[in-house]
Design a protein around this motif. Structure first.
Motif, PDB file in Angstrom:
ATOM      1  N   LEU A  57      -3.898  -3.008  -2.163  1.00 23.86           N
ATOM      2  CA  LEU A  57      -4.534  -4.222  -1.667  1.00 23.86           C
ATOM      3  C   LEU A  57      -5.153  -3.987  -0.295  1.00 23.86           C
ATOM      4  O   LEU A  57      -6.285  -4.428  -0.038  1.00 23.86           O
ATOM      5  CB  LEU A  57      -3.524  -5.371  -1.602  1.00 23.86           C
ATOM      6  CG  LEU A  57      -4.084  -6.697  -1.086  1.00 23.86           C
ATOM      7  CD1 LEU A  57      -5.255  -7.178  -1.932  1.00 23.86           C
ATOM      8  CD2 LEU A  57      -2.991  -7.748  -1.031  1.00 23.86           C
ATOM      9  N   ALA A  58      -4.453  -3.277   0.585  1.00 24.89           N
ATOM     10  CA  ALA A  58      -4.984  -3.011   1.927  1.00 24.89           C
ATOM     11  C   ALA A  58      -6.307  -2.256   1.854  1.00 24.89           C
ATOM     12  O   ALA A  58      -7.274  -2.598   2.557  1.00 24.89           O
ATOM     13  CB  ALA A  58      -3.965  -2.234   2.752  1.00 24.89           C
ATOM     14  N   GLU A  59      -6.380  -1.253   1.020  1.00 26.12           N
ATOM     15  CA  GLU A  59      -7.616  -0.470   0.894  1.00 26.12           C
ATOM     16  C   GLU A  59      -8.742  -1.309   0.293  1.00 26.12           C
ATOM     17  O   GLU A  59      -9.894  -1.230   0.728  1.00 26.12           O
ATOM     18  CB  GLU A  59      -7.376   0.782   0.048  1.00 26.12           C
ATOM     19  CG  GLU A  59      -8.584   1.677  -0.112  1.00 26.12           C
ATOM     20  CD  GLU A  59      -9.221   2.150   1.196  1.00 26.12           C
ATOM     21  OE1 GLU A  59     -10.432   2.442   1.185  1.00 26.12           O
ATOM     22  OE2 GLU A  59      -8.523   2.227   2.228  1.00 26.12           O
ATOM     23  N   ALA A 103      -2.788 -14.074   4.787  1.00 23.11           N
ATOM     24  CA  ALA A 103      -1.514 -13.468   4.387  1.00 23.11           C
ATOM     25  C   ALA A 103      -1.393 -13.602   2.879  1.00 23.11           C
ATOM     26  O   ALA A 103      -1.702 -14.650   2.307  1.00 23.11           O
ATOM     27  CB  ALA A 103      -0.338 -14.156   5.079  1.00 23.11           C
ATOM     28  N   PHE A 104      -0.968 -12.528   2.247  1.00 21.13           N
ATOM     29  CA  PHE A 104      -0.836 -12.480   0.795  1.00 21.13           C
ATOM     30  C   PHE A 104       0.591 -12.075   0.432  1.00 21.13           C
ATOM     31  O   PHE A 104       1.089 -11.077   0.954  1.00 21.13           O
ATOM     32  CB  PHE A 104      -1.809 -11.446   0.202  1.00 21.13           C
ATOM     33  CG  PHE A 104      -3.241 -11.673   0.571  1.00 21.13           C
ATOM     34  CD1 PHE A 104      -4.030 -12.566  -0.129  1.00 21.13           C
ATOM     35  CD2 PHE A 104      -3.812 -10.987   1.639  1.00 21.13           C
ATOM     36  CE1 PHE A 104      -5.363 -12.766   0.212  1.00 21.13           C
ATOM     37  CE2 PHE A 104      -5.133 -11.180   1.996  1.00 21.13           C
ATOM     38  CZ  PHE A 104      -5.914 -12.081   1.278  1.00 21.13           C
ATOM     39  N   HIS A 105       1.224 -12.831  -0.451  1.00 21.13           N
ATOM     40  CA  HIS A 105       2.526 -12.436  -0.983  1.00 21.13           C
ATOM     41  C   HIS A 105       2.264 -11.650  -2.259  1.00 21.13           C
ATOM     42  O   HIS A 105       1.625 -12.155  -3.194  1.00 21.13           O
ATOM     43  CB  HIS A 105       3.402 -13.645  -1.286  1.00 21.13           C
ATOM     44  CG  HIS A 105       4.752 -13.252  -1.789  1.00 21.13           C
ATOM     45  ND1 HIS A 105       5.056 -13.179  -3.132  1.00 21.13           N
ATOM     46  CD2 HIS A 105       5.864 -12.871  -1.125  1.00 21.13           C
ATOM     47  CE1 HIS A 105       6.309 -12.784  -3.269  1.00 21.13           C
ATOM     48  NE2 HIS A 105       6.827 -12.591  -2.069  1.00 21.13           N
ATOM     49  N   LEU A 106       2.717 -10.405  -2.279  1.00 17.62           N
ATOM     50  CA  LEU A 106       2.456  -9.548  -3.429  1.00 17.62           C
ATOM     51  C   LEU A 106       3.512  -9.735  -4.517  1.00 17.62           C
ATOM     52  O   LEU A 106       4.690  -9.920  -4.216  1.00 17.62           O
ATOM     53  CB  LEU A 106       2.413  -8.077  -3.005  1.00 17.62           C
ATOM     54  CG  LEU A 106       1.065  -7.617  -2.461  1.00 17.62           C
ATOM     55  CD1 LEU A 106       0.772  -8.214  -1.113  1.00 17.62           C
ATOM     56  CD2 LEU A 106       1.014  -6.125  -2.411  1.00 17.62           C
ATOM     57  N   LYS A 107       3.077  -9.672  -5.757  1.00 25.48           N
ATOM     58  CA  LYS A 107       4.009  -9.697  -6.879  1.00 25.48           C
ATOM     59  C   LYS A 107       4.877  -8.449  -6.865  1.00 25.48           C
ATOM     60  O   LYS A 107       6.041  -8.486  -7.233  1.00 25.48           O
ATOM     61  CB  LYS A 107       3.244  -9.775  -8.207  1.00 25.48           C
ATOM     62  CG  LYS A 107       2.480 -11.072  -8.394  1.00 25.48           C
ATOM     63  CD  LYS A 107       1.662 -11.035  -9.677  1.00 25.48           C
ATOM     64  CE  LYS A 107       0.849 -12.293  -9.844  1.00 25.48           C
ATOM     65  NZ  LYS A 107      -0.050 -12.232 -11.014  1.00 25.48           N
ATOM     66  N   ASN A 108       4.280  -7.324  -6.441  1.00 27.55           N
ATOM     67  CA  ASN A 108       4.981  -6.046  -6.387  1.00 27.55           C
ATOM     68  C   ASN A 108       4.648  -5.385  -5.047  1.00 27.55           C
ATOM     69  O   ASN A 108       3.493  -5.039  -4.800  1.00 27.55           O
ATOM     70  CB  ASN A 108       4.528  -5.165  -7.557  1.00 27.55           C
ATOM     71  CG  ASN A 108       5.268  -3.865  -7.631  1.00 27.55           C
ATOM     72  OD1 ASN A 108       5.972  -3.457  -6.691  1.00 27.55           O
ATOM     73  ND2 ASN A 108       5.129  -3.177  -8.748  1.00 27.55           N
ATOM     74  N   ALA A 127      -2.352 -17.440   2.133  1.00 29.03           N
ATOM     75  CA  ALA A 127      -2.562 -18.421   3.192  1.00 29.03           C
ATOM     76  C   ALA A 127      -3.688 -17.930   4.080  1.00 29.03           C
ATOM     77  O   ALA A 127      -3.977 -16.731   4.144  1.00 29.03           O
ATOM     78  CB  ALA A 127      -1.291 -18.612   4.005  1.00 29.03           C
ATOM     79  N   SER A 128      -4.318 -18.874   4.780  1.00 28.81           N
ATOM     80  CA  SER A 128      -5.406 -18.506   5.682  1.00 28.81           C
ATOM     81  C   SER A 128      -5.245 -19.194   7.022  1.00 28.81           C
ATOM     82  O   SER A 128      -4.610 -20.247   7.132  1.00 28.81           O
ATOM     83  CB  SER A 128      -6.759 -18.885   5.070  1.00 28.81           C
ATOM     84  OG  SER A 128      -6.888 -20.290   4.997  1.00 28.81           O
ATOM     85  N   MET A 129      -5.863 -18.577   8.040  1.00 31.69           N
ATOM     86  CA  MET A 129      -5.945 -19.135   9.383  1.00 31.69           C
ATOM     87  C   MET A 129      -7.237 -18.574   9.983  1.00 31.69           C
ATOM     88  O   MET A 129      -7.299 -17.392  10.322  1.00 31.69           O
ATOM     89  CB  MET A 129      -4.732 -18.737  10.219  1.00 31.69           C
ATOM     90  CG  MET A 129      -4.704 -19.366  11.585  1.00 31.69           C
ATOM     91  SD  MET A 129      -3.162 -19.054  12.482  1.00 31.69           S
ATOM     92  CE  MET A 129      -3.427 -17.341  12.946  1.00 31.69           C
ATOM     93  N   ILE A 130      -8.273 -19.404  10.050  1.00 26.29           N
ATOM     94  CA  ILE A 130      -9.619 -18.937  10.393  1.00 26.29           C
ATOM     95  C   ILE A 130     -10.148 -19.730  11.582  1.00 26.29           C
ATOM     96  O   ILE A 130      -9.999 -20.964  11.643  1.00 26.29           O
ATOM     97  CB  ILE A 130     -10.556 -19.097   9.178  1.00 26.29           C
ATOM     98  CG1 ILE A 130      -9.998 -18.315   7.975  1.00 26.29           C
ATOM     99  CG2 ILE A 130     -11.969 -18.658   9.513  1.00 26.29           C
ATOM    100  CD1 ILE A 130     -10.708 -18.573   6.663  1.00 26.29           C
ATOM    101  N   TYR A 167       4.586  -8.776   1.954  1.00 25.48           N
ATOM    102  CA  TYR A 167       3.393  -9.497   2.397  1.00 25.48           C
ATOM    103  C   TYR A 167       2.386  -8.506   2.960  1.00 25.48           C
ATOM    104  O   TYR A 167       2.768  -7.513   3.580  1.00 25.48           O
ATOM    105  CB  TYR A 167       3.732 -10.516   3.491  1.00 25.48           C
ATOM    106  CG  TYR A 167       4.541 -11.682   3.004  1.00 25.48           C
ATOM    107  CD1 TYR A 167       3.921 -12.810   2.467  1.00 25.48           C
ATOM    108  CD2 TYR A 167       5.926 -11.668   3.071  1.00 25.48           C
ATOM    109  CE1 TYR A 167       4.659 -13.892   2.014  1.00 25.48           C
ATOM    110  CE2 TYR A 167       6.677 -12.747   2.622  1.00 25.48           C
ATOM    111  CZ  TYR A 167       6.041 -13.853   2.101  1.00 25.48           C
ATOM    112  OH  TYR A 167       6.769 -14.919   1.646  1.00 25.48           O
ATOM    113  N   VAL A 168       1.106  -8.803   2.769  1.00 18.64           N
ATOM    114  CA  VAL A 168       0.022  -8.075   3.424  1.00 18.64           C
ATOM    115  C   VAL A 168      -0.733  -9.094   4.262  1.00 18.64           C
ATOM    116  O   VAL A 168      -1.061 -10.183   3.779  1.00 18.64           O
ATOM    117  CB  VAL A 168      -0.914  -7.401   2.395  1.00 18.64           C
ATOM    118  CG1 VAL A 168      -2.195  -6.916   3.060  1.00 18.64           C
ATOM    119  CG2 VAL A 168      -0.200  -6.246   1.714  1.00 18.64           C
ATOM    120  N   VAL A 169      -0.966  -8.744   5.522  1.00 14.80           N
ATOM    121  CA  VAL A 169      -1.690  -9.610   6.451  1.00 14.80           C
ATOM    122  C   VAL A 169      -2.996  -8.923   6.814  1.00 14.80           C
ATOM    123  O   VAL A 169      -2.989  -7.806   7.329  1.00 14.80           O
ATOM    124  CB  VAL A 169      -0.861  -9.891   7.717  1.00 14.80           C
ATOM    125  CG1 VAL A 169      -1.663 -10.733   8.711  1.00 14.80           C
ATOM    126  CG2 VAL A 169       0.455 -10.575   7.362  1.00 14.80           C
TER     127      VAL A 169
END
Length: 191
Positions: free
Chosen positions: A127-129, A115-120, A100-103, A158-160
């Motif tokens: 992903l953060a790096e 925001a990203f929902h991770l499979k694992n 998802a995005s909010m820009i 999730y990663v934001v």
């Protein structure tokens, strides 16, 4: 004999209680979970806590499914579009199953949130790096954003990813921690 049986049962009950206490201690060390329906809700829960004087005009979603003044789901079908808009490296798109995005509607440098929902969940650090490297190596027309911060929610479920001007970033961080508390962890912060 009856007294012996009562003593044995009492001791057995105490042993079971000790084991239960050990399991409770292990669970206390786990990251608390906050229920969220999807990636857009991760961002919207934060956005909904903003006061009118704190809000700015944002667009969410992707080009085919835009959302005004809220976060929106970003299509996973176009990795190139995700890389361009959300700064996720193309080879990392396979790590997520929803985004998802909010820009900021006028200038991505003012504020961009994804925001990203991770499979694992174990891939949150990877992903953060990758996001940090990709955002930091972008050639910005209006100058590099003041700050970048990447968080995990629910232990990496999730990663934001966020970047933008100091004020916008500070407000988002405060609101994110209010909403998610101990479920949120700062993975990367660059000033």
């Amino acid at each position: 004999m009856i007294m012996s049986m009562v003593l044995v049962l009492a001791l057995a009950g105490c042993g079971a209680g000790t084991e239960g206490d050990a399991n409770a201690s292990e669970n206390q060390n786990a990251v608390p979970r906050v229920e969220v329906a999807d990636s857009a809700e991760v961002l919207n829960k934060v956005w909904d806590t903003y006061g009118d004087e704190e809000k700015f005009f944002v667009m969410g979603g992707d080009f085919d499914n835009p959302v005004e003044n809220a976060a929106g789901i970003f299509s996973m079908e176009n990795a190139e579009n995700m890389t361009y808009s959300l700064y996720i490296p193309e080879d990392c798109v396979e790590l997520v199953d929803e985004a998802a995005s909010m820009i900021h509607a006028m200038n991505a440098n003012t504020f961009t949130g994804a925001a990203f929902h991770l499979k694992n969940a174990e891939d949150a650090g990877v992903l953060a790096e990758a996001l940090r490297e990709n955002i930091a190596s972008t050639q910005w027309l209006c100058g590099f954003p003041d700050k970048m911060a990447i968080y995990s929610i629910n232990g990496g479920e999730y990663v934001v990813s966020t970047f933008g001007k100091n004020e916008a970033m500070d407000t988002f961080k405060t609101k994110l921690l209010e909403v998610y508390g101990e479920s949120a962890a700062l993975l990367v912060e660059v000033r």
